[in-house]
Scaffold this active site. Sequence first.
Site, mmCIF file in Angstrom:
data_model
loop_
_atom_site.group_PDB
_atom_site.id
_atom_site.type_symbol
_atom_site.label_atom_id
_atom_site.label_comp_id
_atom_site.label_asym_id
_atom_site.label_seq_id
_atom_site.Cartn_x
_atom_site.Cartn_y
_atom_site.Cartn_z
ATOM 1 N N LYS A 13 -21.986 -46.821 33.922
ATOM 2 C CA LYS A 13 -22.328 -47.746 34.699
ATOM 3 C C LYS A 13 -23.783 -48.618 34.352
ATOM 4 C CE LYS A 13 -22.462 -45.157 38.875
ATOM 5 N NZ LYS A 13 -22.005 -43.937 38.117
ATOM 6 N N ARG A 88 -22.460 -44.667 47.627
ATOM 7 C CA ARG A 88 -21.546 -43.678 47.022
ATOM 8 C C ARG A 88 -20.894 -42.887 48.288
ATOM 9 N NH1 ARG A 88 -25.436 -42.334 42.301
ATOM 10 N NH2 ARG A 88 -24.502 -41.016 41.068
ATOM 11 N N ARG A 123 -25.731 -37.560 26.408
ATOM 12 C CA ARG A 123 -26.434 -38.515 27.092
ATOM 13 C C ARG A 123 -27.951 -38.218 27.033
ATOM 14 N NH1 ARG A 123 -25.104 -41.298 32.944
ATOM 15 N NH2 ARG A 123 -26.232 -39.175 33.856
ATOM 16 N N ARG A 156 -31.089 -35.120 30.945
ATOM 17 C CA ARG A 156 -31.427 -34.986 32.347
ATOM 18 C C ARG A 156 -30.952 -33.667 32.715
ATOM 19 N NH1 ARG A 156 -28.679 -40.381 35.289
ATOM 20 N NH2 ARG A 156 -28.152 -38.579 36.622
ATOM 21 N N ARG A 167 -20.892 -32.744 39.949
ATOM 22 C CA ARG A 167 -20.814 -34.043 40.352
ATOM 23 C C ARG A 167 -19.746 -34.499 40.123
ATOM 24 N NH1 ARG A 167 -25.220 -35.964 36.074
ATOM 25 N NH2 ARG A 167 -25.413 -37.930 37.341
HETATM 26 P P1 AMP Z 1 -27.374 -41.139 39.073
HETATM 27 O O1 AMP Z 1 -28.221 -41.411 37.987
HETATM 28 O O2 AMP Z 1 -26.663 -42.566 39.615
HETATM 29 O O3 AMP Z 1 -26.252 -40.558 38.676
HETATM 30 O O4 AMP Z 1 -28.101 -40.423 40.322
HETATM 31 C C1 AMP Z 1 -28.439 -39.112 40.154
HETATM 32 C C2 AMP Z 1 -28.657 -38.286 41.469
HETATM 33 O O5 AMP Z 1 -29.269 -38.977 42.400
HETATM 34 C C3 AMP Z 1 -27.462 -37.971 42.248
HETATM 35 O O6 AMP Z 1 -26.597 -37.106 41.610
HETATM 36 C C4 AMP Z 1 -27.623 -37.845 43.592
HETATM 37 O O7 AMP Z 1 -27.995 -36.501 43.793
HETATM 38 C C5 AMP Z 1 -29.041 -38.856 43.557
HETATM 39 N N1 AMP Z 1 -28.306 -40.121 44.155
HETATM 40 C C6 AMP Z 1 -28.289 -41.445 43.323
HETATM 41 N N2 AMP Z 1 -27.780 -42.474 44.198
HETATM 42 C C7 AMP Z 1 -27.500 -41.753 45.427
HETATM 43 C C8 AMP Z 1 -26.613 -42.370 46.492
HETATM 44 N N3 AMP Z 1 -26.314 -43.625 46.544
HETATM 45 N N4 AMP Z 1 -26.364 -41.376 47.419
HETATM 46 C C9 AMP Z 1 -26.576 -40.367 47.430
HETATM 47 N N5 AMP Z 1 -27.469 -39.574 46.251
HETATM 48 C C10 AMP Z 1 -27.584 -40.401 45.324
#
Ligand code: AMP
Length: 210
Positions: A13, A88, A123, A156, A167
């Site tokens: 994404k 999400r 990644r 990360r 996840r």
């Molecule tokens: P991402 O980089 O989008 O994979 O986000 C990393 C982490 O941030 C996720 O695993 C969640 O813990 C938190 N996070 C990001 N966006 C959201 C969201 N819309 N709702 C809840 N947690 C989020």
Amino acid sequence: MNLILLGAPGAGKGTQAEVICEALKIPAISTGNIIREALSNKTEMGLKAKSFIDAGKLVPDEVVIGIIKDRLKKDDCANGFILDGFPRTIPQAEALDEMGITIDKVIDIEVPDEKIVARMSGRRVCKQCGSSFHMVYRKPEKEGICDNCGAELMQRKDDHPDTVLERLTVYHDQTEPLKDYYSRKGILRVVEGQEEVADTTALTLKALED
Ligand code: AMP
């Protein structure tokens, strides 16, 4: 144009958000990046979110909804935006509706779980600007260094295999129902995440025209 990018963690994404941002000149907004930045600045919100992120869980809805409300008020969103990683959950999608925001299209990038697990281990993200790279699929010009800002790349913590599996479970339980939510509104477009980033990009750009 107001867009949402949907898909499992590691489906690509972030990369597609950058491409659309460049093509349509609208900002790509990643809640994950905003939270990680808050975390590195040790803000109250960042510290609250840390345990959820590290465990591969979602940060509570009210926290991320607050982040998005503030972010979408900024001037650069006047002509549209791309949401990467938000919503999400169904309550997050409902919150967007309640804000009176019309979403034009939701691009869902589909990648099988097995591929996701394999991909996530390669990644790397930029410590400073958050750009994503991959050791096989999207190599930076100079190993370990960000092409955009020259800062160091890192893996990360939540890209480690056990956290990735958690996840994915969270994704299937809480985020996947959004496909139905937006499909019923007639705005869902599905893109198969391909081996080559350029192929996925071509499909994403095509999906924007449909
Ligand atoms: P991402 O980089 O989008 O994979 O986000 C990393 C982490 O941030 C996720 O695993 C969640 O813990 C938190 N996070 C990001 N966006 C959201 C969201 N819309 N709702 C809840 N947690 C989020």
